[in-house]
Design a protein around this motif. Structure first.
Motif, PDB file in Angstrom:
ATOM      1  N   ASN A 150      22.669  95.988  70.903  1.00 42.76           N
ATOM      2  CA  ASN A 150      21.600  96.247  70.629  1.00 42.76           C
ATOM      3  C   ASN A 150      21.458  96.957  69.558  1.00 42.76           C
ATOM      4  O   ASN A 150      21.973  98.333  69.382  1.00 42.76           O
ATOM      5  CB  ASN A 150      20.327  95.711  70.970  1.00 42.76           C
ATOM      6  CG  ASN A 150      20.564  94.404  71.993  1.00 42.76           C
ATOM      7  OD1 ASN A 150      20.980  92.936  71.767  1.00 42.76           O
ATOM      8  ND2 ASN A 150      19.742  94.165  73.600  1.00 42.76           N
ATOM      9  N   ASN A 151      20.401  97.068  68.363  1.00 45.54           N
ATOM     10  CA  ASN A 151      20.292  97.744  67.346  1.00 45.54           C
ATOM     11  C   ASN A 151      19.244  98.111  67.546  1.00 45.54           C
ATOM     12  O   ASN A 151      17.568  97.448  67.935  1.00 45.54           O
ATOM     13  CB  ASN A 151      20.231  97.753  65.400  1.00 45.54           C
ATOM     14  CG  ASN A 151      21.614  97.424  65.249  1.00 45.54           C
ATOM     15  OD1 ASN A 151      22.699  97.829  65.865  1.00 45.54           O
ATOM     16  ND2 ASN A 151      22.526  96.185  65.026  1.00 45.54           N
ATOM     17  N   THR A 183      22.375 101.962  68.414  1.00 47.41           N
ATOM     18  CA  THR A 183      22.454 100.877  69.173  1.00 47.41           C
ATOM     19  C   THR A 183      23.127 101.182  70.326  1.00 47.41           C
ATOM     20  O   THR A 183      23.909 102.713  70.806  1.00 47.41           O
ATOM     21  CB  THR A 183      23.817 100.330  68.332  1.00 47.41           C
ATOM     22  OG1 THR A 183      25.419 101.313  68.398  1.00 47.41           O
ATOM     23  CG2 THR A 183      23.793 100.165  67.147  1.00 47.41           C
ATOM     24  N   SER A 232      13.223  97.156  68.963  1.00 51.91           N
ATOM     25  CA  SER A 232      14.941  96.363  68.946  1.00 51.91           C
ATOM     26  C   SER A 232      14.468  96.214  67.146  1.00 51.91           C
ATOM     27  O   SER A 232      14.010  95.419  66.615  1.00 51.91           O
ATOM     28  CB  SER A 232      15.005  95.461  69.377  1.00 51.91           C
ATOM     29  OG  SER A 232      15.946  94.668  69.378  1.00 51.91           O
ATOM     30  N   VAL A 283      18.643  95.526  59.920  1.00 53.75           N
ATOM     31  CA  VAL A 283      19.690  96.737  60.372  1.00 53.75           C
ATOM     32  C   VAL A 283      20.067  97.195  58.542  1.00 53.75           C
ATOM     33  O   VAL A 283      20.603  98.372  57.907  1.00 53.75           O
ATOM     34  CB  VAL A 283      20.810  96.344  60.607  1.00 53.75           C
ATOM     35  CG1 VAL A 283      21.852  97.071  60.544  1.00 53.75           C
ATOM     36  CG2 VAL A 283      20.275  96.638  62.160  1.00 53.75           C
TER      37      VAL A 283
END
Length: 121
Positions: free
Chosen positions: A2-3, A66, A92, A98
């Motif tokens: 995940n970012n 990430t 998140s 992003v």
């Protein structure tokens, strides 16, 4: 993977070298645990909205990365253990955030740059 984006505020009594060492310690926690650091920014000494630990300023830092979700708990545990960290927040990022961060890094929202590009009348 995940970012994520984490912002943390360091104690203003740290020297410049101590502040950079502390930031590198947290980046190392991320990279040692398999995270990829996408972006790292040091916003410098800024005034706080309200006093924290009797301080009115702090060193702001942002790290975009990430990683697996389990790593966020490890990172935040390290923040809590370090006395130099006054506040922290890890969020998140969704696909829109992003994309926004990529545009921001490329300077798409830089007002000074746009002002120069416009023809003078």
């Amino acid at each position: 993977m995940n970012n994520y984006e984490t912002v943390f505020i360091l104690n203003p009594v740290l020297s410049e070298d101590q502040m950079k060492d502390t930031v590198q310690k947290f980046v190392k926690v991320l990279t040692d645990n398999g995270a990829e650091v996408v972006n790292e920014e040091q916003w410098g000494l800024r005034k706080l909205a309200y006093p924290v630990q009797h301080k009115s300023t702090g060193f702001y830092n942002l790290v975009e990365f990430t990683a697996a979700p389990e790593l966020v708990d490890k990172l935040e545990t390290e923040y809590r253990r370090d006395e130099a960290v006054m506040r922290f927040l890890t969020v998140s990022l969704d696909k829109h955030a992003v994309a926004y961060n990529e545009k921001r890094r490329k300077g798409a929202f830089n007002k000074k740059k746009k002002a120069k590009e416009e023809p003078a009348s």
